[in-house]
Design a protein around this motif. Structure first.
Motif, PDB file in Angstrom:
ATOM      1  N   HIS A  52       0.839  -1.197   0.000  1.00 37.55           N
ATOM      2  CA  HIS A  52       0.000   0.000   0.000  1.00 37.55           C
ATOM      3  C   HIS A  52       0.871   1.242   0.000  1.00 37.55           C
ATOM      4  O   HIS A  52       2.060   1.184   0.255  1.00 37.55           O
ATOM      5  N   SER A  53       0.244   2.357  -0.288  1.00 41.45           N
ATOM      6  CA  SER A  53       0.896   3.650  -0.108  1.00 41.45           C
ATOM      7  C   SER A  53      -0.024   4.482   0.763  1.00 41.45           C
ATOM      8  O   SER A  53      -1.243   4.358   0.695  1.00 41.45           O
ATOM      9  N   GLY A  54       0.549   5.270   1.622  1.00 38.39           N
ATOM     10  CA  GLY A  54      -0.274   6.079   2.509  1.00 38.39           C
ATOM     11  C   GLY A  54      -0.665   5.316   3.757  1.00 38.39           C
ATOM     12  O   GLY A  54       0.054   4.435   4.233  1.00 38.39           O
ATOM     13  N   ASN A  55      -1.825   5.615   4.270  1.00 34.25           N
ATOM     14  CA  ASN A  55      -2.324   5.074   5.521  1.00 34.25           C
ATOM     15  C   ASN A  55      -2.709   3.602   5.372  1.00 34.25           C
ATOM     16  O   ASN A  55      -3.489   3.245   4.494  1.00 34.25           O
ATOM     17  N   ILE A  56      -2.205   2.744   6.257  1.00 35.47           N
ATOM     18  CA  ILE A  56      -2.505   1.299   6.211  1.00 35.47           C
ATOM     19  C   ILE A  56      -3.950   1.001   6.590  1.00 35.47           C
ATOM     20  O   ILE A  56      -4.479  -0.050   6.246  1.00 35.47           O
ATOM     21  N   ASN A  57      -4.617   1.927   7.278  1.00 38.63           N
ATOM     22  CA  ASN A  57      -5.959   1.629   7.788  1.00 38.63           C
ATOM     23  C   ASN A  57      -6.958   1.246   6.703  1.00 38.63           C
ATOM     24  O   ASN A  57      -7.757   0.340   6.893  1.00 38.63           O
ATOM     25  N   VAL A  58      -6.934   1.920   5.572  1.00 34.24           N
ATOM     26  CA  VAL A  58      -7.921   1.633   4.520  1.00 34.24           C
ATOM     27  C   VAL A  58      -7.781   0.201   4.004  1.00 34.24           C
ATOM     28  O   VAL A  58      -8.748  -0.565   4.049  1.00 34.24           O
ATOM     29  N   PRO A  59      -6.605  -0.224   3.515  1.00 31.89           N
ATOM     30  CA  PRO A  59      -6.523  -1.607   3.036  1.00 31.89           C
ATOM     31  C   PRO A  59      -6.664  -2.635   4.162  1.00 31.89           C
ATOM     32  O   PRO A  59      -7.187  -3.728   3.946  1.00 31.89           O
ATOM     33  N   MET A  60      -6.226  -2.291   5.372  1.00 33.62           N
ATOM     34  CA  MET A  60      -6.348  -3.237   6.476  1.00 33.62           C
ATOM     35  C   MET A  60      -7.820  -3.481   6.812  1.00 33.62           C
ATOM     36  O   MET A  60      -8.256  -4.619   6.943  1.00 33.62           O
ATOM     37  N   TYR A  61      -8.597  -2.400   6.947  1.00 35.30           N
ATOM     38  CA  TYR A  61     -10.010  -2.580   7.264  1.00 35.30           C
ATOM     39  C   TYR A  61     -10.780  -3.210   6.112  1.00 35.30           C
ATOM     40  O   TYR A  61     -11.741  -3.947   6.334  1.00 35.30           O
ATOM     41  N   LEU A  62     -10.346  -2.983   4.886  1.00 33.78           N
ATOM     42  CA  LEU A  62     -10.957  -3.666   3.747  1.00 33.78           C
ATOM     43  C   LEU A  62     -10.732  -5.172   3.855  1.00 33.78           C
ATOM     44  O   LEU A  62     -11.646  -5.966   3.632  1.00 33.78           O
ATOM     45  N   ASN A  63      -9.526  -5.572   4.263  1.00 33.55           N
ATOM     46  CA  ASN A  63      -9.236  -6.991   4.475  1.00 33.55           C
ATOM     47  C   ASN A  63     -10.055  -7.556   5.638  1.00 33.55           C
ATOM     48  O   ASN A  63     -10.543  -8.678   5.561  1.00 33.55           O
ATOM     49  N   ILE A  64     -10.174  -6.789   6.708  1.00 30.96           N
ATOM     50  CA  ILE A  64     -10.975  -7.241   7.854  1.00 30.96           C
ATOM     51  C   ILE A  64     -12.413  -7.484   7.424  1.00 30.96           C
ATOM     52  O   ILE A  64     -13.045  -8.450   7.854  1.00 30.96           O
ATOM     53  N   LEU A  65     -12.948  -6.626   6.559  1.00 27.82           N
ATOM     54  CA  LEU A  65     -14.327  -6.761   6.084  1.00 27.82           C
ATOM     55  C   LEU A  65     -14.500  -7.886   5.074  1.00 27.82           C
ATOM     56  O   LEU A  65     -15.431  -8.671   5.163  1.00 27.82           O
ATOM     57  N   THR A  66     -13.586  -7.998   4.114  1.00 28.50           N
ATOM     58  CA  THR A  66     -13.831  -8.875   2.970  1.00 28.50           C
ATOM     59  C   THR A  66     -13.233 -10.275   3.078  1.00 28.50           C
ATOM     60  O   THR A  66     -13.618 -11.155   2.304  1.00 28.50           O
ATOM     61  N   ALA A  67     -12.308 -10.502   4.002  1.00 34.02           N
ATOM     62  CA  ALA A  67     -11.697 -11.835   4.111  1.00 34.02           C
ATOM     63  C   ALA A  67     -12.759 -12.876   4.429  1.00 34.02           C
ATOM     64  O   ALA A  67     -13.702 -12.625   5.199  1.00 34.02           O
ATOM     65  N   ASP A  68     -12.600 -14.051   3.855  1.00 29.89           N
ATOM     66  CA  ASP A  68     -13.532 -15.142   4.138  1.00 29.89           C
ATOM     67  C   ASP A  68     -13.435 -15.576   5.600  1.00 29.89           C
ATOM     68  O   ASP A  68     -14.430 -15.942   6.210  1.00 29.89           O
ATOM     69  N   VAL A  69     -12.228 -15.520   6.148  1.00 30.01           N
ATOM     70  CA  VAL A  69     -11.972 -15.884   7.547  1.00 30.01           C
ATOM     71  C   VAL A  69     -11.002 -14.858   8.128  1.00 30.01           C
ATOM     72  O   VAL A  69     -10.087 -14.424   7.437  1.00 30.01           O
ATOM     73  N   VAL A  70     -11.201 -14.483   9.380  1.00 30.62           N
ATOM     74  CA  VAL A  70     -10.225 -13.668  10.102  1.00 30.62           C
ATOM     75  C   VAL A  70      -9.807 -14.441  11.347  1.00 30.62           C
ATOM     76  O   VAL A  70     -10.654 -14.974  12.076  1.00 30.62           O
ATOM     77  N   ILE A  71      -8.499 -14.519  11.560  1.00 31.98           N
ATOM     78  CA  ILE A  71      -7.945 -15.102  12.783  1.00 31.98           C
ATOM     79  C   ILE A  71      -7.356 -13.954  13.586  1.00 31.98           C
ATOM     80  O   ILE A  71      -6.535 -13.196  13.068  1.00 31.98           O
ATOM     81  N   ALA A  72      -7.765 -13.819  14.838  1.00 35.62           N
ATOM     82  CA  ALA A  72      -7.239 -12.771  15.712  1.00 35.62           C
ATOM     83  C   ALA A  72      -6.456 -13.419  16.842  1.00 35.62           C
ATOM     84  O   ALA A  72      -7.006 -14.193  17.616  1.00 35.62           O
ATOM     85  N   ASP A  73      -5.169 -13.098  16.925  1.00 35.76           N
ATOM     86  CA  ASP A  73      -4.310 -13.591  17.997  1.00 35.76           C
ATOM     87  C   ASP A  73      -4.285 -12.532  19.097  1.00 35.76           C
ATOM     88  O   ASP A  73      -3.768 -11.442  18.900  1.00 35.76           O
ATOM     89  N   VAL A  74      -4.838 -12.861  20.248  1.00 34.65           N
ATOM     90  CA  VAL A  74      -4.932 -11.911  21.362  1.00 34.65           C
ATOM     91  C   VAL A  74      -3.918 -12.218  22.466  1.00 34.65           C
ATOM     92  O   VAL A  74      -4.074 -11.778  23.598  1.00 34.65           O
ATOM     93  N   SER A  75      -2.861 -12.937  22.137  1.00 38.07           N
ATOM     94  CA  SER A  75      -1.878 -13.398  23.121  1.00 38.07           C
ATOM     95  C   SER A  75      -1.264 -12.294  23.963  1.00 38.07           C
ATOM     96  O   SER A  75      -0.961 -12.503  25.128  1.00 38.07           O
ATOM     97  N   THR A  76      -1.034 -11.128  23.379  1.00 36.10           N
ATOM     98  CA  THR A  76      -0.372 -10.053  24.116  1.00 36.10           C
ATOM     99  C   THR A  76      -1.334  -8.956  24.543  1.00 36.10           C
ATOM    100  O   THR A  76      -0.903  -7.877  24.947  1.00 36.10           O
ATOM    101  N   ALA A  77      -2.636  -9.221  24.469  1.00 35.92           N
ATOM    102  CA  ALA A  77      -3.666  -8.240  24.846  1.00 35.92           C
ATOM    103  C   ALA A  77      -3.425  -6.896  24.152  1.00 35.92           C
ATOM    104  O   ALA A  77      -3.565  -5.837  24.741  1.00 35.92           O
ATOM    105  N   ASN A  78      -3.077  -6.958  22.868  1.00 34.56           N
ATOM    106  CA  ASN A  78      -2.809  -5.780  22.047  1.00 34.56           C
ATOM    107  C   ASN A  78      -4.113  -5.026  21.799  1.00 34.56           C
ATOM    108  O   ASN A  78      -5.067  -5.580  21.248  1.00 34.56           O
ATOM    109  N   CYS A  79      -4.171  -3.764  22.207  1.00 36.24           N
ATOM    110  CA  CYS A  79      -5.395  -2.963  22.069  1.00 36.24           C
ATOM    111  C   CYS A  79      -5.857  -2.858  20.619  1.00 36.24           C
ATOM    112  O   CYS A  79      -7.054  -2.928  20.345  1.00 36.24           O
ATOM    113  N   ASN A  80      -4.919  -2.675  19.697  1.00 32.87           N
ATOM    114  CA  ASN A  80      -5.293  -2.592  18.282  1.00 32.87           C
ATOM    115  C   ASN A  80      -5.912  -3.895  17.800  1.00 32.87           C
ATOM    116  O   ASN A  80      -6.905  -3.885  17.072  1.00 32.87           O
TER     117      ASN A  80
END
Length: 110
Positions: A52-80
């Protein structure tokens, strides 16, 4: 078209403040998560792999929305990661998987 999996997690080595353990999140992703996802026949991507170029938020949130599956690793209690997990869960809860390293401790007030 190949199904996709987007992985929500931190990068590099982080400290799990509840236990004091140092976790190598890159090793977890490259040696465990990505190979397992690809063995299941899905294309696997993490935010640091998005071109990407510019802010990562746009393509990242597009992936969060459109991915068939999302895996979230919460091992470090990362706020983001928690926030991104919440966004995904609100949009597509039935295709959201939450994982953590062994020994994850969730503090609760009683």
């Amino acid at each position: 078209m190949m199904k996709t999996c987007f992985v929500v997690m931190g990068f590099d080595t982080k400290v799990d403040f509840a236990t004091g353990r140092k976790l190598n999140l890159n090793a977890t992703y490259h040696n465990l998560i990505k190979p397992a996802v690809e063995a299941a026949g899905l294309q696997c991507t993490r935010a640091d792999e998005i071109t990407h170029s510019g802010n990562i938020n746009v393509p990242m949130y597009l992936n969060i929305l459109t991915a068939d599956v999302v895996i979230a690793d919460v091992s470090t209690a990362n706020c983001n990661a928690f926030y991104e997990l919440g966004v995904r869960h609100a949009l597509r809860p039935s295709t959201t998987i939450i994982i953590s390293e062994d020994g994850y401790i969730l503090s609760r007030s009683t």
